[in-house]
Write a protein that holds these residues in place. Structure first.
Motif, mmCIF file in Angstrom:
data_model
loop_
_atom_site.group_PDB
_atom_site.id
_atom_site.type_symbol
_atom_site.label_atom_id
_atom_site.label_comp_id
_atom_site.label_asym_id
_atom_site.label_seq_id
_atom_site.Cartn_x
_atom_site.Cartn_y
_atom_site.Cartn_z
ATOM 1 N N ARG A 114 -8.500 6.028 4.978
ATOM 2 C CA ARG A 114 -8.001 5.543 6.266
ATOM 3 C C ARG A 114 -7.324 4.179 6.111
ATOM 4 N N GLU A 115 -7.589 3.502 5.014
ATOM 5 C CA GLU A 115 -7.009 2.177 4.776
ATOM 6 C C GLU A 115 -5.837 2.232 3.804
ATOM 7 N N ASP A 116 -5.267 3.393 3.586
ATOM 8 C CA ASP A 116 -4.092 3.542 2.726
ATOM 9 C C ASP A 116 -2.966 2.659 3.274
ATOM 10 N N PRO A 117 -2.285 1.878 2.420
ATOM 11 C CA PRO A 117 -1.235 0.979 2.918
ATOM 12 C C PRO A 117 -0.132 1.691 3.705
ATOM 13 N N LYS A 118 0.270 2.881 3.262
ATOM 14 C CA LYS A 118 1.323 3.608 3.977
ATOM 15 C C LYS A 118 0.860 4.002 5.377
ATOM 16 N N LEU A 119 -0.401 4.379 5.476
ATOM 17 C CA LEU A 119 -0.945 4.768 6.772
ATOM 18 C C LEU A 119 -1.050 3.557 7.695
ATOM 19 N N ARG A 120 -1.375 2.411 7.138
ATOM 20 C CA ARG A 120 -1.451 1.190 7.953
ATOM 21 C C ARG A 120 -0.062 0.768 8.438
ATOM 22 N N ILE A 121 0.945 0.903 7.577
ATOM 23 C CA ILE A 121 2.317 0.570 7.977
ATOM 24 C C ILE A 121 2.786 1.542 9.056
ATOM 25 N N LEU A 122 2.441 2.816 8.906
ATOM 26 C CA LEU A 122 2.790 3.810 9.923
ATOM 27 C C LEU A 122 2.182 3.426 11.261
ATOM 28 N N ARG A 123 0.914 3.012 11.262
ATOM 29 C CA ARG A 123 0.259 2.608 12.511
ATOM 30 C C ARG A 123 0.964 1.419 13.151
ATOM 31 N N GLY A 124 1.406 0.456 12.335
ATOM 32 C CA GLY A 124 2.128 -0.697 12.869
ATOM 33 C C GLY A 124 3.447 -0.293 13.497
ATOM 34 N N GLY A 125 4.185 0.599 12.835
ATOM 35 C CA GLY A 125 5.437 1.098 13.401
ATOM 36 C C GLY A 125 5.210 1.872 14.679
ATOM 37 N N LEU A 126 4.131 2.632 14.718
ATOM 38 C CA LEU A 126 3.792 3.396 15.920
ATOM 39 C C LEU A 126 3.433 2.461 17.075
ATOM 40 N N SER A 127 2.752 1.377 16.770
ATOM 41 C CA SER A 127 2.420 0.384 17.792
ATOM 42 C C SER A 127 3.692 -0.239 18.369
ATOM 43 N N ALA A 128 4.654 -0.556 17.515
ATOM 44 C CA ALA A 128 5.929 -1.109 17.993
ATOM 45 C C ALA A 128 6.674 -0.084 18.843
ATOM 46 N N CYS A 129 6.617 1.200 18.462
ATOM 47 C CA CYS A 129 7.231 2.263 19.278
ATOM 48 C C CYS A 129 6.612 2.299 20.666
ATOM 49 N N GLY A 182 7.770 1.674 9.569
ATOM 50 C CA GLY A 182 6.861 2.759 9.944
ATOM 51 C C GLY A 182 7.476 4.120 9.682
ATOM 52 N N ILE A 183 8.761 4.246 9.969
ATOM 53 C CA ILE A 183 9.472 5.504 9.701
ATOM 54 C C ILE A 183 9.513 5.768 8.197
ATOM 55 N N ASP A 184 9.785 4.729 7.405
ATOM 56 C CA ASP A 184 9.805 4.893 5.946
ATOM 57 C C ASP A 184 8.444 5.353 5.421
ATOM 58 N N ALA A 185 7.373 4.756 5.952
ATOM 59 C CA ALA A 185 6.030 5.160 5.533
ATOM 60 C C ALA A 185 5.754 6.606 5.950
ATOM 61 N N THR A 186 6.244 6.990 7.118
ATOM 62 C CA THR A 186 6.068 8.359 7.594
ATOM 63 C C THR A 186 6.753 9.340 6.647
ATOM 64 N N VAL A 187 7.991 9.014 6.261
ATOM 65 C CA VAL A 187 8.746 9.886 5.356
ATOM 66 C C VAL A 187 8.038 9.993 4.006
ATOM 67 N N GLU A 188 7.441 8.911 3.541
ATOM 68 C CA GLU A 188 6.718 8.948 2.268
ATOM 69 C C GLU A 188 5.428 9.759 2.361
ATOM 70 N N LEU A 189 4.829 9.810 3.553
ATOM 71 C CA LEU A 189 3.576 10.546 3.719
ATOM 72 C C LEU A 189 3.786 12.045 3.902
ATOM 73 N N VAL A 190 4.940 12.460 4.408
ATOM 74 C CA VAL A 190 5.177 13.890 4.695
ATOM 75 C C VAL A 190 4.898 14.777 3.485
ATOM 76 N N PRO A 191 5.423 14.482 2.292
ATOM 77 C CA PRO A 191 5.151 15.391 1.170
ATOM 78 C C PRO A 191 3.701 15.353 0.686
#
Length: 134
Positions: A75-90, A110-119
């Motif tokens: 749950r503390e994965d850096p990409k997941l944390r960045i995604l949460r920050g981008g989602l908060s800004a949205c 946040g979008i970049d982290a999302t794209v990296e998490l998809v695969p």
């Protein structure tokens, strides 16, 4: 000629998995392009809602993956944390409904982290997230 009936679960098919993930990635990147074409003060509720739903779906799928034993996520994965920050800004931009260009960087990251998490997330987790958020 005999034809097999279509499978009810397309996620077992590796080609269907790849197509679904590619379409999701393409949709998310289109949101990023639209993000940089907006003018300051322009209404942005539709774009922020669409971007937020896509990011939330992938984030939820990653959270589901993190809950599985032996998962490659935490749950503390850096990409997941960045995604949460981008989602908060949205969410902030959605509530304000006026585009603030200063938020573009955090949403873009946040979008970049999302794209990296998809695969990295399983199609089953993505399907569960789609069901939960629709």
């Amino acid at each position: 000629m005999y034809r097999r009936p279509p499978k009810k679960n397309p996620y077992g098919n590796p080609i269907a998995k790849a197509i679904i993930k590619q379409e999701l990635t393409s949709q998310i990147l289109n949101h990023k392009i639209r993000l940089y074409l907006m003018e300051a003060g322009e209404p942005c509720d539709a774009l922020m809602e669409a971007t937020g739903v896509s990011m939330a779906m992938v984030g939820y799928a990653a959270e589901l993956e993190a809950a599985k034993p032996g998962s490659k996520f935490s749950r503390e994965d850096p990409k997941l944390r960045i995604l949460r920050g981008g989602l908060s800004a949205c969410q902030q931009m959605l509530l304000a409904n006026r585009w603030d260009p200063l938020q573009a960087t955090s949403i873009s990251m946040g979008i970049d982290a999302t794209v990296e998490l998809v695969p990295l997330v399983s199609p089953e987790s993505l399907a569960e997230a789609m069901r939960a958020l629709s």
